[in-house]
Design a protein around this motif. Structure first.
Motif, mmCIF file in Angstrom:
data_model
loop_
_atom_site.group_PDB
_atom_site.id
_atom_site.type_symbol
_atom_site.label_atom_id
_atom_site.label_comp_id
_atom_site.label_asym_id
_atom_site.label_seq_id
_atom_site.Cartn_x
_atom_site.Cartn_y
_atom_site.Cartn_z
ATOM 1 N N ALA A 4 9.036 -15.158 -18.914
ATOM 2 C CA ALA A 4 7.983 -14.240 -19.364
ATOM 3 C C ALA A 4 8.215 -12.842 -18.810
ATOM 4 N N ALA A 48 3.674 -18.233 -23.878
ATOM 5 C CA ALA A 48 2.966 -17.020 -23.444
ATOM 6 C C ALA A 48 2.881 -16.009 -24.587
ATOM 7 N N ASP A 67 0.349 -17.147 -27.021
ATOM 8 C CA ASP A 67 -0.986 -16.947 -26.449
ATOM 9 C C ASP A 67 -1.398 -15.476 -26.590
ATOM 10 N N LEU A 68 -0.464 -14.567 -26.299
ATOM 11 C CA LEU A 68 -0.764 -13.138 -26.474
ATOM 12 C C LEU A 68 -1.106 -12.848 -27.934
ATOM 13 N N THR A 92 2.301 -22.763 -18.364
ATOM 14 C CA THR A 92 1.702 -21.899 -19.391
ATOM 15 C C THR A 92 0.803 -20.852 -18.743
ATOM 16 N N LEU A 119 1.662 -16.856 -19.014
ATOM 17 C CA LEU A 119 0.712 -15.962 -19.683
ATOM 18 C C LEU A 119 0.187 -14.892 -18.720
ATOM 19 N N TYR A 179 -8.693 -19.545 -20.657
ATOM 20 C CA TYR A 179 -7.453 -20.258 -20.971
ATOM 21 C C TYR A 179 -7.458 -21.577 -20.203
#
Ligand code: NCD
Length: 302
Positions: free
Chosen positions: A7, A136, A139-140, A166, A170, A223
């Motif tokens: 990430a 991630a 999710d964004l 996760t 994120l 989340y």
């Protein structure tokens, strides 16, 4: 070619590039007019750890873009890794057959080790409790689609930050955006390590811990992620904590937060809550397809 391993490899510009490509993929899928830009490509999916959404959405993404797919979905038992082949040699073999390699492994750092010898892009589909960069990004994408922005957000994370790749990935990616506040909620002993929390703070995020679930549900985003049973050294610790925090229908109905969950959902969200308008997790899984279409294109630079 570009490996997708972590990430924190992405700049804000690269992230925006992927999210806007995902929005195009979303549109193309809805119109039923998908450009088959990967027509002469083959994508290999090799999973040493169970998966439903990640593998099948990557495979669907490849097929929707016109690529062929080869898949080893129980690679710990069914690939030569069982005979003791190294991850590097496995990667070398996949490079002979495929144009991109999607890999999940229970051991941290394995996709990264494969990338060192790979002549084809490696996409990390989850390495142990470490990273899950494609999750991630989806999710964004889901947060942006729902709230219209990725900055100035209060984001609560529960319930196993210590083991959840996760949550880690994120939270990392959200530090690319200004004025975000993170609230972590977890049973005792399952909070993020101090150095990871300090890393988030050093990148400008406000961070705090709580054990007040209704308060955490008043964030912009909650989340949720299951307790990662397979990563507990002591099974009784998992059993003792698995139902400490549960988002019931009643709690979700009163919550300001939109609720995301990478899934699978186990104990953390009551199924009766699924019909509420702030339950976004199934739509989030659908978004995974668009983001993974974008990621395959990005990795192959097409
Ligand atoms: C997550 C994972 O594998 O880390 N699942 C997924 O990819 N959607 C979350 C989980 O297993 O709890």
């Amino acid at each position: 070619m570009r490996h997708i391993l972590s990430a924190d490899q992405f700049s804000k510009t690269q992230t925006e590039e992927i999210l806007s490509l995902a929005a195009q993929m979303d549109k193309q899928c809805h119109k039923g007019k998908i450009q088959k830009v990967l027509q002469d490509k083959i994508v290999a999916c090799i999973f040493f750890e169970p998966s439903t959404r990640t593998r099948l959405s990557f495979e669907t993404a490849a097929l929707r873009l016109g690529a062929g797919v080869i898949s080893a979905e129980n690679a710990a038992a069914n690939s030569s890794s069982y005979k003791g082949e190294s991850i590097e040699d496995t990667a070398r073999m996949l490079c002979c057959y495929a144009d991109a390699i999607v890999m999940r492994h229970p051991k941290e750092g394995m996709p990264q080790a494969a990338a060192k010898v790979s002549t084809k892009p490696i996409l990390n589909a989850g390495d142990g409790g470490n990273e899950h960069p494609s999750q991630a990004l989806l999710d964004l994408y889901s947060i942006k689609k729902s709230l219209g922005r990725l900055h100035g957000l209060k984001v609560a994370f529960g319930f196993d930050p210590l083991h959840s790749r996760t949550i880690r990935s994120l939270a990392q990616m959200l530090t690319l955006y200004k004025n975000n506040e993170f609230i972590f909620i977890a049973p005792k002993g399952l909070h993020l390590a101090e150095d990871f929390l300090n890393g988030l703070k050093a990148k400008g995020a406000k961070v705090r811990l709580t054990d007040n679930l209704p308060e955490a549900l008043s964030a912009d985003i909650f989340y949720a992620n299951r307790l990662q049973q397979e990563r507990f050294a002591n099974p009784s610790e998992f059993e003792a904590n698995r139902k400490k925090f549960v988002i019931t229908k009643q709690l979700m109905a009163k919550a300001k937060a939109k609720i995301l969950d990478p899934l699978p959902r186990i104990d953390e969200i009551e199924p009766a809550a699924d019909t509420l308008p702030n339950a976004l997790y199934f739509e989030q899984a659908q978004n995974g397809l668009y983001v993974r279409m974008a990621l395959l294109r990005y990795a192959l630079d097409i």
